[in-house]
Design a protein around this motif. Structure first.
Motif, short mmCIF file in Angstrom:
data_model
loop_
_atom_site.label_atom_id
_atom_site.label_comp_id
_atom_site.label_asym_id
_atom_site.label_seq_id
_atom_site.Cartn_x
_atom_site.Cartn_y
_atom_site.Cartn_z
N MET B 434 0.79 -1.22 0.00
CA MET B 434 0.00 0.00 0.00
C MET B 434 0.83 1.28 0.00
O MET B 434 0.37 2.33 -0.42
CB MET B 434 -0.93 0.01 1.23
CG MET B 434 -2.00 -1.05 1.21
SD MET B 434 -3.12 -0.86 -0.18
CE MET B 434 -2.54 -2.14 -1.25
N ALA B 435 2.07 1.22 0.49
CA ALA B 435 2.87 2.45 0.60
C ALA B 435 3.05 3.17 -0.74
O ALA B 435 2.95 4.40 -0.79
CB ALA B 435 4.22 2.14 1.23
N PRO B 436 3.28 2.44 -1.86
CA PRO B 436 3.43 3.16 -3.14
C PRO B 436 2.17 3.94 -3.53
O PRO B 436 2.28 5.00 -4.14
CB PRO B 436 3.70 2.03 -4.14
CG PRO B 436 4.22 0.90 -3.34
CD PRO B 436 3.55 1.00 -2.01
N VAL B 437 0.99 3.43 -3.17
CA VAL B 437 -0.24 4.17 -3.50
C VAL B 437 -0.21 5.54 -2.82
O VAL B 437 -0.50 6.57 -3.42
CB VAL B 437 -1.50 3.41 -3.04
CG1 VAL B 437 -2.75 4.12 -3.50
CG2 VAL B 437 -1.48 1.98 -3.53
N VAL B 438 0.16 5.53 -1.52
CA VAL B 438 0.17 6.78 -0.77
C VAL B 438 1.21 7.73 -1.35
O VAL B 438 0.95 8.92 -1.54
CB VAL B 438 0.41 6.53 0.72
CG1 VAL B 438 0.44 7.84 1.48
CG2 VAL B 438 -0.66 5.62 1.28
N LEU B 439 2.39 7.21 -1.67
CA LEU B 439 3.43 8.08 -2.23
C LEU B 439 2.97 8.67 -3.56
O LEU B 439 3.15 9.87 -3.83
CB LEU B 439 4.75 7.32 -2.40
CG LEU B 439 5.91 8.18 -2.90
CD1 LEU B 439 6.23 9.30 -1.93
CD2 LEU B 439 7.16 7.36 -3.14
N GLY B 440 2.32 7.85 -4.39
CA GLY B 440 1.80 8.35 -5.66
C GLY B 440 0.78 9.45 -5.45
O GLY B 440 0.80 10.49 -6.11
N LEU B 441 -0.10 9.23 -4.49
CA LEU B 441 -1.14 10.22 -4.20
C LEU B 441 -0.53 11.53 -3.71
O LEU B 441 -1.01 12.62 -4.02
CB LEU B 441 -2.10 9.65 -3.15
CG LEU B 441 -3.26 10.53 -2.73
CD1 LEU B 441 -4.19 10.78 -3.90
CD2 LEU B 441 -4.02 9.90 -1.59
N ILE B 442 0.54 11.44 -2.94
CA ILE B 442 1.20 12.65 -2.44
C ILE B 442 1.88 13.39 -3.58
O ILE B 442 1.77 14.60 -3.72
CB ILE B 442 2.24 12.28 -1.36
CG1 ILE B 442 1.57 11.74 -0.11
CG2 ILE B 442 3.10 13.50 -1.01
CD1 ILE B 442 2.55 11.17 0.90
N LEU B 443 2.60 12.63 -4.42
CA LEU B 443 3.42 13.27 -5.45
C LEU B 443 2.58 13.83 -6.59
O LEU B 443 2.91 14.88 -7.15
CB LEU B 443 4.43 12.25 -6.01
CG LEU B 443 5.58 11.87 -5.10
CD1 LEU B 443 6.44 10.80 -5.76
CD2 LEU B 443 6.43 13.09 -4.78
N SER B 444 1.51 13.13 -6.95
CA SER B 444 0.78 13.47 -8.17
C SER B 444 0.38 14.94 -8.28
O SER B 444 0.77 15.61 -9.24
CB SER B 444 -0.43 12.56 -8.29
OG SER B 444 -1.27 12.93 -9.32
N PRO B 445 -0.39 15.49 -7.31
CA PRO B 445 -0.80 16.88 -7.51
C PRO B 445 0.38 17.86 -7.48
O PRO B 445 0.41 18.81 -8.25
CB PRO B 445 -1.74 17.16 -6.33
CG PRO B 445 -1.80 15.94 -5.51
CD PRO B 445 -0.93 14.90 -6.10
N MET B 446 1.37 17.57 -6.61
CA MET B 446 2.50 18.49 -6.49
C MET B 446 3.32 18.48 -7.78
O MET B 446 3.73 19.52 -8.28
CB MET B 446 3.40 18.10 -5.32
CG MET B 446 2.75 18.29 -3.98
SD MET B 446 3.98 18.43 -2.65
CE MET B 446 4.42 16.74 -2.36
N LEU B 447 3.54 17.28 -8.31
CA LEU B 447 4.37 17.15 -9.51
C LEU B 447 3.69 17.80 -10.70
O LEU B 447 4.31 18.57 -11.45
CB LEU B 447 4.64 15.67 -9.78
CG LEU B 447 5.61 15.32 -10.90
CD1 LEU B 447 6.94 15.99 -10.66
CD2 LEU B 447 5.80 13.81 -11.00
N GLU B 448 2.40 17.52 -10.86
CA GLU B 448 1.69 18.10 -12.00
C GLU B 448 1.68 19.62 -11.90
O GLU B 448 1.97 20.32 -12.87
CB GLU B 448 0.25 17.57 -12.07
CG GLU B 448 -0.43 18.01 -13.35
CD GLU B 448 -1.93 17.82 -13.32
OE1 GLU B 448 -2.46 17.27 -12.34
OE2 GLU B 448 -2.59 18.23 -14.30
N LEU B 449 1.37 20.14 -10.71
CA LEU B 449 1.28 21.59 -10.56
C LEU B 449 2.63 22.24 -10.82
O LEU B 449 2.72 23.22 -11.57
CB LEU B 449 0.77 21.96 -9.16
CG LEU B 449 0.63 23.45 -8.91
CD1 LEU B 449 -0.42 24.07 -9.81
CD2 LEU B 449 0.28 23.74 -7.45
N SER B 450 3.70 21.69 -10.23
CA SER B 450 4.98 22.39 -10.37
C SER B 450 5.49 22.29 -11.80
O SER B 450 6.08 23.24 -12.31
CB SER B 450 6.01 21.84 -9.38
OG SER B 450 6.24 20.49 -9.61
N LEU B 451 5.23 21.17 -12.48
CA LEU B 451 5.63 21.06 -13.88
C LEU B 451 4.91 22.11 -14.72
O LEU B 451 5.52 22.83 -15.52
CB LEU B 451 5.33 19.66 -14.42
CG LEU B 451 5.58 19.47 -15.91
CD1 LEU B 451 7.05 19.60 -16.21
CD2 LEU B 451 5.06 18.13 -16.40
#
Lengths: 153, 507, 321
Positions: B434-451
């Motif tokens: 389950m840990a990768p799901v949480v990491l993906g959820l954390i990174l997704s909005p931040m990564l998309e926004l900053s890109l």
């Protein structure tokens, strides 16, 4: 451990196919959003890329020979899990309608008393202590308002 | 240097004054209480308790808030280790190995190492904060969207070391998290994505409800109905104390975690959440026996816990040095200060030395208070496990519901927790992590926004990432790390499948 | 069982009008539709503690953030109109429905579901640039922006957020094109400007006053009808000839539309006295956000004008892709 020969439905295959299905739904829904371009990605860009990657990985997981056969999974705890899930769903429905104290009281009596069949006296003691004590802790000590139901309970 | 010592003396004279000390201790106690509740982490803790400080003067107010903050952090690791319930996103990694240790009857050492690691990290980073705040803060401000994008890409690399399962399954789970993270309003255009008319989904899926559901609730769903109920655990006194080997094995991860956490922590924004994930990945990469990770490796507790705590102190660097609201928690702290008539700015350290240095000194004091408070409590907390599971788990369910609800007064968050709990139950039965799901959820909005922010800054030109030195260097590191992990796979020829995990690893 | 129920229902019927006369007879909740620490919080909490002394009932503030404030606003708009659930809203209350119209979305709430009680503060936004930037005046800025359209970047608190709308209102009036980089909130936007990642920002005065005083940021002009008391040397856009450029980050108290008149009147009365409470005045002064009180009828007028102005601005921005 590779599955026994002839078993097609392994855990990984089931999960992989579900992931492909999720990806398909996302792709369909993304069609409603402007895609943009590589230099100006629109709202649909990131979801589409993620969905395509998810579909690819889902297919990869499906094609690998991995996971135990689904038929070997044991569901001994499923009845309990369903009841606990039901209690949680009840909490979400009831919380803002009948208030925190009545909701938690009901859940605790149901889970400890009915599901786990513990004697009434300890059940009542735990249920009252947690629901009213929890409310007291949040509202009177921490000043955090929790929902109340009819008659201010 | 002498000036720093003088300032520190001033700080301690403020922090050790009886009434300020009282609020520091009170904050630690209240914070621990709140942090132990599932779903209520440091940010929720200080946000909910902000009004408690309104009657105080600025110094006691900020000392109380800092105490609550640290206390909530300690409290959060307690539930992660004992019950696999993360108090906040950053303790997700503690759940993995901490809870595995609990299942092996080693809850005591896990809690003690978490407390010690947090103490060391907290103290070290306060020293760093004190000595280096102004230059570091100026450096941290140069972290704009392009640098952020590069940093988050580095975070994605960590995924490779995230779970003990096979690589495609890990990546599939992470991508599922990335997809979940795109739900909600698109911050660049205002379009609503996948919300289906549910206004509450406008801000996306909350990380805390998902983490509590995937980790905590799914565990209860899996355990409660087992044919043989989990054994009531009766620890002996000597089992509560970490062994010499535990301490030896934790020393290096604690120091690395502290450094890593502090560096990530000073960067403005919410990147501090990933510090514990990165630390976990680093420790697993460096470990002599990486196969122990996920099954109760003490390094997997010591590293992330220290990183988490060091990041917490690091986040105060830009706030104290430049008066910048550099993250959600400093923003709440600054709001509290402003209500008391102190407006934090670049001159804060000059104009309010007693307040700033009193606050820094109280961070030392708070860390010490928590250590003194928590080490003896280890025994008490572990005894919670003596409660028969039939009584324990219904209470945990109730506290999960209320903890998740209280943060945003949102029933939708409760639903998210319950549904992800069920999803986690099925996925874990099928042997997914389950840990990768949480990491993906954390990174997704931040990564998309900053890109997309970077591209907005450069009018669509990708060379912005190469023109900015910090971003370029970090991207180079990403490329090197990727090459290093792919190279042996290519060179290995025939058994490349094993290397990239396409086949099940033996054992 | 049935008899008990009907007896309870009867009791409820009798109790309802009685309760209206003794309003308030239980705790009141203020809903702030933003995360803790924001302007709604900073205004709502001290206002609550000033009003609870007058109403003799505790007032608690609940943060119910989500979707740029739409979640909390909709929650109050649809709550039971009994005067016990009130809303502390900011100017964005008029922007969200306009943005919904733009996307042809089902709105989460409409403005006529809410009745204004009192306006508490109205801070004009102020345009700031880095102190080491070449622009000393709005004129410098506009001239430069005309020379290189779409090159100067500004930060905002989010797309269609207050800071975005304010800046675009000015850009339209000055006939310039700027590059918009949205951030997730006012704090990150200020951080981005300080870190030189953008070149300009419209901000409420509170978050940037300390930076202006320390000489790291330079104010160019304010969006108000009058100058900002804390920045007496900074001209307004109106003075500079930009007639319709007016924007306030205001905070006001609202109740659901159908709230009975006795409750509304009691709340108006309490708010009127609360703004004279010395403690409340000090707190608001500390925040750099002086009180601009308006009673319900005048507030309604102010709100209508403001909402009309914002509607025009949002339409001019149009859909961002």
């Amino acid at each position: 451990m590779p599955p026994a020969a002839g078993v097609w439905w392994t855990g990984d295959r089931v999960a992989g196919l579900i992931l492909v299905a999720i990806a398909a739904i996302v792709v369909v829904e993304t069609m409603a959003l402007p895609l943009g371009t590589l230099s100006r990605p629109g709202p649909g860009y990131a979801p589409l890329i993620c969905a395509v990657v998810l579909a690819a990985l889902g297919i990869l997981v499906t094609l690998r020979r991995g996971g135990a056969p689904v038929a070997n999974l044991r569901w001994g705890e499923a009845r309990h899990a369903l009841l606990i899930f039901g209690a949680g769903a009840f909490a979400a429905l009831a919380l803002e309608r009948i208030g925190f104290r009545l909701t938690t009281l009901a859940i605790l009596v149901f889970l400890i008393g009915v599901v786990e069949r513990k004697p009434p006296l300890p059940v009542a003691a735990v249920a009252v202590a947690i629901s009213f004590g929890g409310y007291y802790l949040f509202w009177n000590v921490l000043r955090v308002p929790l929902p109340t139901g009819p008659f201010g309970i | 240097m002498i000036e720093t010592l003088q300032n520190l003396a001033l700080g301690f004279s403020v922090a050790l004054a009886p009434n300020v000390l009282f609020y520091a201790v009170l904050g630690c106690v209240v914070g621990t209480l709140v942090g132990v509740l599932p779903g209520l982490g440091p940010l929720a803790g200080i946000s909910l308790l902000l009004p408690l400080t309104f009657g105080l003067n600025p110094t006691t107010a900020i000392v109380l808030l800092a105490g609550i903050y640290y206390g909530a952090m300690y409290g959060g690791s307690t539930t992660s280790i004992l019950m696999r319930i993360p108090g906040e996103a950053a303790s997700v990694m503690t759940c993995v190995d901490g809870y595995a240790m609990t299942q092996k009857g080693r809850a005591g050492p896990a809690l003690a190492i978490a407390a010690l690691g947090s103490f060391v990290a907290g103290t070290l980073s306060v020293v760093a904060l004190m000595l280096l705040a102004p230059p570091l803060a100026t450096f941290a401000l140069r972290f704009g969207p392009p640098e952020y994008t590069a940093l988050l890409l580095l975070g994605l690399i960590v995924l490779a070391y995230m779970s003990s399962g096979s690589m495609p399954k890990t990546l599939a789970m992470a991508t599922l998290g990335l997809v979940l993270g795109t739900i909600g309003i698109d911050a660049m255009s205002g379009f609503l994505r996948f919300t289906h008319g549910v206004t509450e989904l406008g801000d996306g899926i909350g990380i805390v409800p998902v983490a509590v559901g995937l980790f905590g609730l799914s565990e209860i769903l899996l355990t409660a109905g087992k044919d043989t109920p989990p054994q009531v655990y009766k620890p002996k006194l000597h089992e509560l104390v970490p062994t010499g080997e535990d301490v030896r094995r934790s020393a290096a991860p604690t120091l690395r975690g502290s450094l890593l956490g502090f560096l990530i922590g000073i960067i403005p924004g919410s990147a501090h959440i990933i510090s514990s994930f990165v630390s976990y990945g680093v420790e697993k990469r460096l470990a002599k026996r990486p196969e122990e990770f996920g099954h109760g490796a003490i390094e997997g507790v010591a590293g992330p816990e220290s990183a988490n705590n060091a990041a917490a102190s690091g986040a105060f660097v830009p706030m104290l040095a430049l008066g910048v609201p550099s993250g959600p928690i400093p923003a709440v702290m600054m709001a509290a200060l402003m209500i008391h008539g102190v407006s934090p700015g670049p001159l804060l350290m000059e104009q309010q030395p007693a307040l700033v240095w009193g606050f820094i000194a109280s961070m030392y004091v708070g860390n010490l208070v928590l250590l003194i408070l928590n080490l003896p409590m280890v025994g008490l907390f572990v005894n919670l496990l003596r409660v028969p599971y039939a009584y324990l788990y219904p209470c945990i369910v109730v506290f999960c519901v209320i903890g998740v609800y209280a943060v945003n007064s949102s029933v939708v968050d409760v639903w998210i927790m319950i549904v992800t709990g069920a999803v986690g139950y099925f996925l874990r039965k099928l042997d997914f992590d389950m840990a990768p799901v949480v990491l993906g959820l954390i990174l997704s909005p931040m990564l998309e926004l900053s890109l997309r922010q970077s591209l907005a800054m450069s009018a669509g030109r990708y060379d912005i990432f190469l023109q900015r030195p910090i971003a370029a260097i970090m991207l180079a590191i990403v490329v090197v790390l990727l090459a290093l992990s792919v190279w042996p796979a290519l060179k290995g020829g025939g058994d490349w499948r094993t290397r990239v995990g396409l086949d099940e690893k033996p054992g | 069982m049935l008899r008990t129920l009907s007896a309870l229902a009867l009791l409820g019927l009798v109790a309802a009008p009685a309760a209206a006369q003794t309003y308030p007879d239980r705790p009141i909740t203020f809903v702030a539709p933003f995360p803790p620490g924001g302007v709604a919080d900073q205004v709502g909490r001290p206002l609550g503690s000033a009003m609870e002394k007058l109403l003799k009932q505790p007032i608690v503030l609940r943060n119910q953030p989500g979707a740029g404030g739409a979640v909390g606003m909709a929650a109050v708009a649809q709550s039971r109109p009994d005067g016990y659930t009130l809303l502390v809203a900011l100017s964005s209350i008029s922007i969200i429905p306009e943005a919904d119209k733009l996307f042809a979305r089902q709105p989460a709430y409409t403005m006529d579901q809410l009745a204004p009680i009192a306006l508490i503060s109205a801070d004009p936004t102020v345009m700031v640039v880095k102190a080491d930037s070449p622009w000393k005046t709005v004129k410098d800025f506009v001239e430069d922006a005309k020379k290189r359209p779409g090159q100067i970047a500004y930060a905002s608190s989010g797309v269609y957020g207050t800071l975005h709308v304010a800046m675009e209102m000015f850009a339209v009036a000055a006939d310039i094109k700027l590059r918009h980089v949205p951030f997730s909130g006012g704090g990150p936007a200020v951080t981005a400007l300080l870190g030189n990642n953008v070149q300009a920002l419209a901000s409420g005065p509170g978050p940037v006053l300390a930076q202006i005083k320390a000489g790291t940021l330079r104010p160019l002009a304010g969006w108000g009808d009058k100058r900002i008391p804390a920045l007496p040397d900074v001209p307004t856009f109106k003075e500079l000839g930009y007639k319709d450029v007016e924007f306030y980050i205001w905070a006001g108290l609202f109740a659901p539309k159908a709230t009975p008149a006795p409750a509304i009147n009691a709340l108006r009365e309490a708010a009127k006295k609360a703004v004279d409470d010395p403690e409340f005045k000090t707190t608001m002064g500390n925040l750099g956000s002086p009180i601009s009180y308006l009673d319900a009828p005048e507030f309604q007028k102010f709100w209508d004008t403001d909402a009309a102005r914002l509607a025009v601005a949002v339409k001019k921005i149009g859909k961002v892709e």
